[in-house]
Design an enzyme around this catalytic site. Structure first.
Site, PDB file in Angstrom:
ATOM      1  N   GLU A  83       5.692   0.143  -5.885  1.00 19.60           N
ATOM      2  CA  GLU A  83       4.188   0.451  -6.158  1.00 19.60           C
ATOM      3  C   GLU A  83       3.153  -1.265  -6.023  1.00 19.60           C
ATOM      4  OE1 GLU A  83       2.447   2.767  -6.028  1.00 19.60           O
ATOM      5  OE2 GLU A  83       3.914   4.675  -6.467  1.00 19.60           O
TER       6      GLU A  83
ATOM      7  N   TRP B  77       2.642   8.017   2.452  1.00 12.16           N
ATOM      8  CA  TRP B  77       2.796   7.863   4.190  1.00 12.16           C
ATOM      9  C   TRP B  77       3.081   9.228   5.187  1.00 12.16           C
ATOM     10  CZ3 TRP B  77       5.525   2.784   4.949  1.00 12.16           C
ATOM     11  CH2 TRP B  77       4.939   1.521   4.730  1.00 12.16           C
TER      12      TRP B  77
ATOM     13  N   ASP C  97      10.529   0.950  -3.232  1.00 13.85           N
ATOM     14  CA  ASP C  97       9.197   0.682  -3.852  1.00 13.85           C
ATOM     15  C   ASP C  97       9.198   0.870  -4.631  1.00 13.85           C
ATOM     16  OD1 ASP C  97       6.047  -0.065  -3.205  1.00 13.85           O
ATOM     17  OD2 ASP C  97       7.063  -0.834  -1.328  1.00 13.85           O
TER      18      ASP C  97
ATOM     19  N   GLN D  17       1.822   1.670  11.618  1.00 17.28           N
ATOM     20  CA  GLN D  17       0.764   1.986  12.323  1.00 17.28           C
ATOM     21  C   GLN D  17       0.305   0.079  12.176  1.00 17.28           C
ATOM     22  OE1 GLN D  17      -0.948   4.444  13.257  1.00 17.28           O
ATOM     23  NE2 GLN D  17       0.964   5.687  12.751  1.00 17.28           N
ATOM     24  N   SER D  18       0.428  -0.660  11.493  1.00 16.74           N
ATOM     25  CA  SER D  18       0.171  -1.799  11.725  1.00 16.74           C
ATOM     26  C   SER D  18       0.943  -2.768  12.816  1.00 16.74           C
ATOM     27  CB  SER D  18       0.053  -2.333   9.846  1.00 16.74           C
ATOM     28  OG  SER D  18      -0.522  -2.053   8.898  1.00 16.74           O
TER      29      SER D  18
ATOM     30  N   LYS E 297      -2.276  -5.491  -5.769  1.00 18.77           N
ATOM     31  CA  LYS E 297      -2.479  -4.803  -5.034  1.00 18.77           C
ATOM     32  C   LYS E 297      -2.213  -4.097  -5.901  1.00 18.77           C
ATOM     33  CE  LYS E 297      -2.035  -2.130  -0.528  1.00 18.77           C
ATOM     34  NZ  LYS E 297      -1.028  -1.302  -0.962  1.00 18.77           N
ATOM     35  N   ASP E 298      -2.942  -2.481  -5.724  1.00 21.17           N
ATOM     36  CA  ASP E 298      -1.855  -1.277  -6.306  1.00 21.17           C
ATOM     37  C   ASP E 298      -1.869  -1.495  -7.854  1.00 21.17           C
ATOM     38  OD1 ASP E 298      -2.589   0.251  -3.990  1.00 21.17           O
ATOM     39  OD2 ASP E 298      -0.634  -0.544  -3.453  1.00 21.17           O
TER      40      ASP E 298
END
Length: 196
Positions: free
Chosen positions: A119, A62, A117, A70-71, A134-135
């Site tokens: 991933e 990031w 995290d 941002q979200s 995802k990922d």
């Protein structure tokens, strides 16, 4: 150390710890802390602070963006011992679904909690359509390249299997939080310096 419960509306610190050092740090506001569940809110515009490295995984991905969340704001739900947290996602104020973030089980500190995290993520759409991963490729590559030990990789896969089992049984414990929204007037917390 780190055994106290946090007060509702208290601003605490979520840290991602990599190589024994702060990789990413940001403030969150406590929604509820029962000891069995820690619910926090990450507000849109929250400042993100990144450790200078070097890290075995390199800089946090990031760091390529403006250092703010941002979200829209997200509710993050985590329970002791779980290798994941569940995030409520919104778009235009509408609930769009759950985002399961696979991570190291949270470790409480006096200031908040630490995790890392891993991933892998699972998306659970609000409309009940099939979940999707995802990922997965990032997780597999991180494991293949030695970024995760075999034990860490196995723990991530086990956490993923446990969540899929809950989803397929319709037993998502997080569903009771579906209608939660941040109260008006909650301010965006100030940046957290590293090591503070």
């Amino acid at each position: 150390m780190g055994s106290r419960l946090f007060d509702a509306q208290e601003v605490i610190v979520r840290r991602e710890i990599l190589d024994g050092r702060e990789w990413m740090v940001y403030p969150v506001r406590v929604v509820e802390d029962t000891g069995d569940l820690l619910a926090v809110h990450l507000a849109q515009g929250t400042p993100l602070t990144f450790g200078p490295g070097p890290f075995r995984w390199g800089p946090h991905p990031w760091t390529a963006f403006d250092p703010y969340w941002q979200s829209e704001g997200v509710l993050q739900l985590q329970r002791p011992g779980d290798g994941y947290s569940v995030w409520a996602r919104h778009s235009g104020g509408e609930f769009t679904g759950w985002y399961v973030n696979f991570q190291e089980p949270m470790r409480r500190t006096e200031r908040g909690f630490d995790t890392l995290d891993q991933e892998l993520d699972l998306l659970l759409p609000a409309d009940g359509s099939p979940y999707r991963w995802k990922d997965e490729d990032h997780f597999a590559e991180r494991h293949r390249s030695g970024g995760f030990t075999d034990e860490e990789g196995a723990a991530g896969r086990a956490a993923a299997a446990s969540v899929v089992e809950l989803v397929e049984r319709g037993a998502g414990w997080w569903e009771e939080w579906r209608g939660w929204r941040a109260p008006e007037g909650w301010q965006v917390p100030e940046a957290v310096p590293l090591g503070a």
